[in-house]
Design an enzyme around this catalytic site. Structure first.
Site, PDB file in Angstrom:
ATOM      1  N   CYS A  27       0.843  -1.194   0.000  1.00  0.00           N
ATOM      2  CA  CYS A  27       0.000   0.000   0.000  1.00  0.00           C
ATOM      3  C   CYS A  27       0.883   1.250   0.000  1.00  0.00           C
ATOM      4  O   CYS A  27       2.091   1.180   0.158  1.00  0.00           O
ATOM      5  CB  CYS A  27      -0.896  -0.010   1.226  1.00  0.00           C
ATOM      6  SG  CYS A  27      -1.970  -1.455   1.313  1.00  0.00           S
ATOM      7  N   GLY A  56      -1.213   0.784  -4.961  1.00  0.00           N
ATOM      8  CA  GLY A  56      -2.476   0.139  -4.632  1.00  0.00           C
ATOM      9  C   GLY A  56      -3.618   0.806  -5.352  1.00  0.00           C
ATOM     10  O   GLY A  56      -3.783   2.021  -5.243  1.00  0.00           O
ATOM     11  N   GLY A 131       2.090  -2.666   4.903  1.00  0.00           N
ATOM     12  CA  GLY A 131       2.808  -3.827   5.408  1.00  0.00           C
ATOM     13  C   GLY A 131       1.866  -4.941   5.788  1.00  0.00           C
ATOM     14  O   GLY A 131       0.707  -4.987   5.368  1.00  0.00           O
ATOM     15  N   TYR A 278      10.972  -3.308  -8.594  1.00  0.00           N
ATOM     16  CA  TYR A 278       9.703  -3.198  -9.299  1.00  0.00           C
ATOM     17  C   TYR A 278       8.677  -2.270  -8.655  1.00  0.00           C
ATOM     18  O   TYR A 278       8.065  -1.453  -9.335  1.00  0.00           O
ATOM     19  CB  TYR A 278       9.102  -4.610  -9.433  1.00  0.00           C
ATOM     20  CG  TYR A 278       7.663  -4.651  -9.890  1.00  0.00           C
ATOM     21  CD1 TYR A 278       7.283  -4.181 -11.149  1.00  0.00           C
ATOM     22  CD2 TYR A 278       6.675  -5.200  -9.075  1.00  0.00           C
ATOM     23  CE1 TYR A 278       5.964  -4.239 -11.578  1.00  0.00           C
ATOM     24  CE2 TYR A 278       5.347  -5.260  -9.492  1.00  0.00           C
ATOM     25  CZ  TYR A 278       5.000  -4.778 -10.743  1.00  0.00           C
ATOM     26  OH  TYR A 278       3.702  -4.828 -11.157  1.00  0.00           O
TER      27      TYR A 278
END
Length: 497
Positions: A27, A56, A131, A278
């Site tokens: 997130c 997200g 997380g 990424y």
């Protein structure tokens, strides 16, 4: 954990109900402390979240605090879909926290959108979390024993309720938060708004990122603070990067400025290496350089390890492009574009019919046939998880006239699932956990396939290689995983293919 389709970069360009073929992102969190900008904190947070949208795409939310009162708006959808001018004008305050979500723990439902808000004896707090806790079951039992009422199914709510419980026992904000964090095991970067100040926190290993910036303004001390998952969130609002929040650090921001508290004994730094490869935007800065530069180095290293003669090097838009450029520069082979991304494809609830899928509806990527016709192609991407998208990309390149297709991956094979906030499937769904590189190449239909080695990936970081979590490649988890949680995803024998 309920997965949601991921709308980034090289994901399934046939718009259907299949899951994406990449690790799903963490997130994004954001926070602003700017008392002199009471009419702007929500807008500043909106733009910060807009820059963090890649982290997200499932839901978004902003909470503001003004004189102790909380204003909040959150909903399913992209940032630009959830907010408009009228909604932002109804979110006044001196402090704001924002969140853009991909569900890691908890279902994909509106009630699980963040920030999460709860009441304490010192007033309300609003919390945004990036997380995943690995002891969520234990923590829920702990809170249930105290007859705590739950509103959502998220571990983020449990963090907020644990802070509230500690504050309600008589502790102040910092004491209560520290006591709560010591009960939380896993990965978490947090922005927390309270009536008295803004808090930013990272877990003891710093698995997920969080940075500090300043806004120059009209205040007496000349600056106000911003917290963001990445530096791109600072750039968009003109904030100046100061530093990262350190692993095991709590920063407390009030009218008196920023104070730092080490809430945990210094653990070993373990930033998720996939943030580098990424997840984070290429213009974000980590370790004093943009990730674009790092990804160029990955491509150079990849070329040194797995050169093959070809006519053209191309990248899969957008995440594979920097590594493809690096591969081209190191190998001396020409770089060009062969795949074009439709940049106006957003979230759509109109799905193609099965017959349309079979006819080859391509919503996200299309080929430049004249650039590919009769060419030997090296296609560079950042990762392969299940191989479904890679197989489709290879087929479309061959259909466009490529005579050879060689795939190069700028990370090692993903063989283990993540428990720290990234959705990488159960282990038996990870193609590299069950097949050799040769077998994967045959499955996706390439002439040759090569991955960057683990050693090469870490060498390209130019940092202490012990400072990264690379468990998805090695199975070496820096934070201990409870056996029941581990069994839920690690369902293969612990042998490396």
């Amino acid at each position: 954990m309920m997965p949601q389709q991921h709308l980034n970069d090289t994901e399934d360009f046939l718009m259907n109900n299949q899951r994406s073929d990449k690790p799903e992102e963490a997130c994004g969190v954001f926070g602003v402390y700017a008392p002199e900008r009471t009419l702007e904190v929500a807008k500043l947070t909106y733009f910060g979240l807009y820059a963090l949208q890649h982290r997200g795409q499932e839901s978004a939310g902003i909470a503001t605090l003004k004189q102790g009162r909380v204003y909040c708006h959150k909903d399913m959808g992209l940032v630009s879909q959830v907010f408009n001018e009228d909604i932002l004008e109804q979110l006044p305050g001196e402090i704001a926290v924002g969140h853009t979500r991909y569900s890691t723990t908890g279902s994909s439902l509106k009630e699980n959108a963040q920030p999460f808000i709860t009441e304490t004896r010192l007033g309300k707090l609003a919390l945004a979390h990036n997380g995943n806790l690995v002891n969520a079951v234990e923590l829920r039992k702990h809170l249930t024993s105290k007859e705590t009422d739950f509103v959502t199914t998220t571990d983020s709510e449990m963090i907020a309720l644990t802070i509230a419980d500690e504050v309600n026992s008589g502790k102040d904000w910092i004491e209560g938060a520290i006591s709560a964090f010591k009960l939380c095991t896993g990965a978490y970067s947090l922005t927390i708004a309270t009536p008295d100040g803004l808090m930013g926190v990272r877990d003891r290993n710093g698995i997920r990122p969080l940075v500090i910036g300043v806004l120059r303004g009209e205040s007496a001390d000349g600056e106000r603070y911003v917290l963001s998952s990445e530096t791109c969130g600072l750039d968009i609002i003109g904030a100046e990067y100061v530093r990262d929040v350190n692993p095991g650090e709590l920063v407390w921001i009030t009218d008196s400025g920023l104070i730092s508290v080490d809430w945990a004994e210094k653990g070993e730094k373990k930033l998720c290496v996939f943030e580098m490869i990424y997840f984070a935007r290429p213009d974000s800065v980590m370790h004093d350089e943009t990730l674009y530069s790092y990804r160029i180095r990955l491509g150079r290293q990849l070329a040194r390890e797995s050169f093959v003669d070809a006519d053209l090097v191309i990248g899969v838009p957008d995440s594979g492009i920097p590594a493809a450029i690096g591969f081209s520069r190191e190998s001396g082979l020409a770089y060009g574009e062969g795949l074009i991304k439709n940049r106006y494809v957003g979230r759509t609830f109109i799905q193609p019919t099965q017959s349309m899928r079979e006819a080859g509806i391509r919503m996200k990527l299309n080929t430049l046939k004249d650039a590919l016709q009769g060419k030997r192609i090296i296609i560079v991407d950042d990762s392969i998880v299940r191989g479904t998208t890679s197989k489709k990309i290879v087929k479309t390149l061959r259909d466009a006239g490529a005579t050879e297709v060689h795939m190069r991956i700028s990370s090692p094979p993903v063989t283990h699932p993540c428990f720290y906030g990234i959705d990488t499937d159960n282990q038996d769904q990870l193609i590299a956990a069950t097949k050799s590189v040769k077998e994967i190449g045959e499955r996706i239909g390439v002439d040759t396939l090569a991955y960057l080695t683990w050693e090469g990936m870490l060498e390209a970081t130019q940092e202490d290689t012990n400072h990264f979590c690379s468990a998805c490649f090695t199975g070496d988890y820096p934070v201990s995983i409870p056996e029941d949680v581990k069994r839920s995803k690690l369902i293969l024998e612990e042998t490396k293919v």
